[in-house]
Write an enzyme that holds these catalytic residues in place. Structure first.
Site, PDB file in Angstrom:
ATOM      1  N   LYS A   1      40.720  53.695  32.856  1.00 32.09           N
ATOM      2  CA  LYS A   1      40.761  54.232  34.236  1.00 32.09           C
ATOM      3  C   LYS A   1      42.347  54.266  34.566  1.00 32.09           C
ATOM      4  O   LYS A   1      43.477  53.684  34.132  1.00 32.09           O
ATOM      5  CB  LYS A   1      40.276  54.073  34.853  1.00 32.09           C
ATOM      6  CG  LYS A   1      40.059  52.716  35.989  1.00 32.09           C
ATOM      7  CD  LYS A   1      41.289  51.618  36.867  1.00 32.09           C
ATOM      8  CE  LYS A   1      41.742  50.562  36.213  1.00 32.09           C
ATOM      9  NZ  LYS A   1      43.174  49.792  37.451  1.00 32.09           N
TER      10      LYS A   1
ATOM     11  N   ASP B   1      36.058  46.270  39.044  1.00 38.37           N
ATOM     12  CA  ASP B   1      36.159  47.834  38.138  1.00 38.37           C
ATOM     13  C   ASP B   1      34.727  47.647  37.461  1.00 38.37           C
ATOM     14  O   ASP B   1      35.569  48.677  36.593  1.00 38.37           O
ATOM     15  CB  ASP B   1      37.200  47.495  37.144  1.00 38.37           C
ATOM     16  CG  ASP B   1      39.067  47.270  38.549  1.00 38.37           C
ATOM     17  OD1 ASP B   1      38.911  47.839  40.071  1.00 38.37           O
ATOM     18  OD2 ASP B   1      40.035  47.114  37.712  1.00 38.37           O
TER      19      ASP B   1
HETATM   20  P1  ATP Z   1      42.122  45.141  35.705  1.00 36.16           P
HETATM   21  O1  ATP Z   1      43.199  47.190  35.603  1.00 36.16           O
HETATM   22  O2  ATP Z   1      40.403  45.486  35.629  1.00 36.16           O
HETATM   23  O3  ATP Z   1      43.126  44.645  36.447  1.00 36.16           O
HETATM   24  P2  ATP Z   1      43.602  45.206  33.101  1.00 36.16           P
HETATM   25  O4  ATP Z   1      43.643  46.137  32.479  1.00 36.16           O
HETATM   26  O5  ATP Z   1      44.972  45.457  33.669  1.00 36.16           O
HETATM   27  O6  ATP Z   1      42.440  44.895  33.971  1.00 36.16           O
HETATM   28  P3  ATP Z   1      42.122  43.456  31.107  1.00 36.16           P
HETATM   29  O7  ATP Z   1      42.778  44.412  29.732  1.00 36.16           O
HETATM   30  O8  ATP Z   1      40.974  43.705  31.638  1.00 36.16           O
HETATM   31  O9  ATP Z   1      42.990  43.452  31.962  1.00 36.16           O
HETATM   32  O10 ATP Z   1      42.249  41.832  30.577  1.00 36.16           O
HETATM   33  C1  ATP Z   1      42.643  40.796  31.833  1.00 36.16           C
HETATM   34  C2  ATP Z   1      42.950  39.525  30.992  1.00 36.16           C
HETATM   35  O11 ATP Z   1      41.328  39.360  30.676  1.00 36.16           O
HETATM   36  C3  ATP Z   1      43.001  39.034  29.468  1.00 36.16           C
HETATM   37  O12 ATP Z   1      44.448  39.180  29.686  1.00 36.16           O
HETATM   38  C4  ATP Z   1      41.725  38.530  29.106  1.00 36.16           C
HETATM   39  O13 ATP Z   1      42.483  37.287  29.062  1.00 36.16           O
HETATM   40  C5  ATP Z   1      41.203  38.910  29.761  1.00 36.16           C
HETATM   41  N1  ATP Z   1      39.452  39.640  28.869  1.00 36.16           N
HETATM   42  C6  ATP Z   1      38.086  38.873  29.541  1.00 36.16           C
HETATM   43  N2  ATP Z   1      37.752  40.246  28.136  1.00 36.16           N
HETATM   44  C7  ATP Z   1      38.629  40.855  28.251  1.00 36.16           C
HETATM   45  C8  ATP Z   1      38.499  42.272  27.305  1.00 36.16           C
HETATM   46  N3  ATP Z   1      36.550  42.475  26.747  1.00 36.16           N
HETATM   47  N4  ATP Z   1      38.849  42.973  27.209  1.00 36.16           N
HETATM   48  C9  ATP Z   1      40.659  42.596  27.332  1.00 36.16           C
HETATM   49  N5  ATP Z   1      40.926  41.330  28.072  1.00 36.16           N
HETATM   50  C10 ATP Z   1      39.975  40.893  28.333  1.00 36.16           C
END
Ligand code: ATP
Length: 328
Positions: free
Chosen positions: A30, A161
């Protein structure tokens, strides 16, 4: 724990619930078109008003039955192993499967395979999309047949989210971003995403937001309630007017993300100089999301970003796209 009633879902699509040996689900990442953040509540969470749009960066979760002698465990394999993505109980995919199993009384376990296309820790809710995909895939594999309402409730327990990628398209989020209302819209938007070399921690960005709001409001902090979405934004979506939407893009976390990563300002400038209507920090960053007026300009923006050397990678995606769905 109260068990949710596992019933066949008459709306379930794809393989017949409970009969498949393998179920593949796709779920989108998203971008936040609008993100207003209020002061932290007593529980530490920040109240948000946000507009999510699902983009064609697609995560795929495949849920497979285990061999009879291995039944009962929840295991996860990454299609492309990545040190930044754990495969144990810390992974949202494993937590999603476990939550559904506990909520419905299922004990048979599952082998999960995850293929990621959303940048990790990039502010595009990749982990949340994975959790949403895992809920839907296991719901089909196990024949638990929960409807969308129950899945959205479980999703909200996994993270603010997680509900949105189940719904997809474009939606207004209240609460901590988990209470969703679909927004009407038409047209397709062209996005260019500039990925950073290193992710940003969402809690660290919120903490910096709190520090900056305290400093700028003479110690008062952010207003208790987040701002409402401007009428001009919902009107732009209804009209499918990319230029008008560009004028309304807003992210209260941008200042904090730029404070932590000052080099992102140059990425924004490069994208806008190359023809983007607007470029903003996506969610908590550090991904920069640039909205282009058309596909040719998106290509020009992508080329300029690549040539600038200011980001690790550049990906293009159109939006909005559907929420999590069974594809095989
Ligand atoms: P948001 O925008 O919801 O804050 P994000 O996109 O910035 O999330 P994610 O890619 O979801 O961040 O990952 C954040 C952290 O969560 C990663 O550094 C990892 O350690 C942990 N994590 C747990 N599950 C997952 C997953 N399925 N994919 C990626 N990271 C994951």
């Amino acid at each position: 724990m109260n068990h949710l009633r596992a019933v066949p879902d008459p709306d379930a699509t794809g393989p017949r619930a409970g009969s498949a040996t393998s179920v593949r689900v796709e779920a989108p990442g998203k971008v936040n078109l609008f993100l207003s953040v209020g002061a932290p509540r007593p529980d530490g969470y920040h109240p948000l008003t946000t507009v999510f749009q699902a983009v064609r960066l697609i995560e795929t979760v495949t849920a497979r039955r285990q061999a009879l002698d291995a039944r009962g465990r929840i295991t996860l394999t990454l299609a492309d192993p990545d040190d930044a993505v754990p495969t144990d109980e810390r992974n949202l995919v494993v937590r999603a499967a476990r939550l559904l199993a506990e909520a419905t009384g299922v004990t048979e376990g599952v082998d999960l395979l995850l293929r990621k296309r959303v940048p990790v820790a990039g502010g595009m809710a990749g982990g949340s999309a994975d959790a949403a995909a895992a809920l839907l895939a296991c719901n089909h594999l196990w024949g638990t047949g929960l409807g969308l309402g129950d899945l959205l409730d479980l999703a909200a327990r996994l993270g603010a989210d997680v509900p949105f990628p189940l719904m997809g398209a474009t939606a207004l989020g209240h609460g901590v971003g988990d209470r969703l209302t679909p927004l009407m819209g038409r047209g397709t938007y062209q996005w260019v995403f500039a990925l950073a070399r290193e992710g940003l921690s969402t809690p660290a960005v919120f903490a910096r937001f709190d520090e900056l709001s305290a400093a700028s409001a003479g110690g008062a902090g952010a207003p208790a309630a987040p701002a409402e979405v401007p009428e001009a934004l919902t009107a732009a979506l209804r009209a499918g007017d990319a230029a008008a939407l560009g004028d309304c893009l807003a992210n209260d976390l941008q200042e904090a993300a730029l404070d932590l990563r000052p080099e992102l300002a140059e990425v924004i400038e490069t994208a806008e100089r190359a023809g983007a209507l607007r470029a903003i920090v996506s969610g908590s960053g550090p991904t920069i999301a640039a909205l282009a007026p058309d596909s040719a300009t998106a290509q020009r923006v992508a080329r300029a970003l690549c040539a600038s050397g200011a980001c690790a990678d550049v990906v293009r995606a159109d939006a909005p796209v559907a929420g999590a769905r069974v594809v095989g």
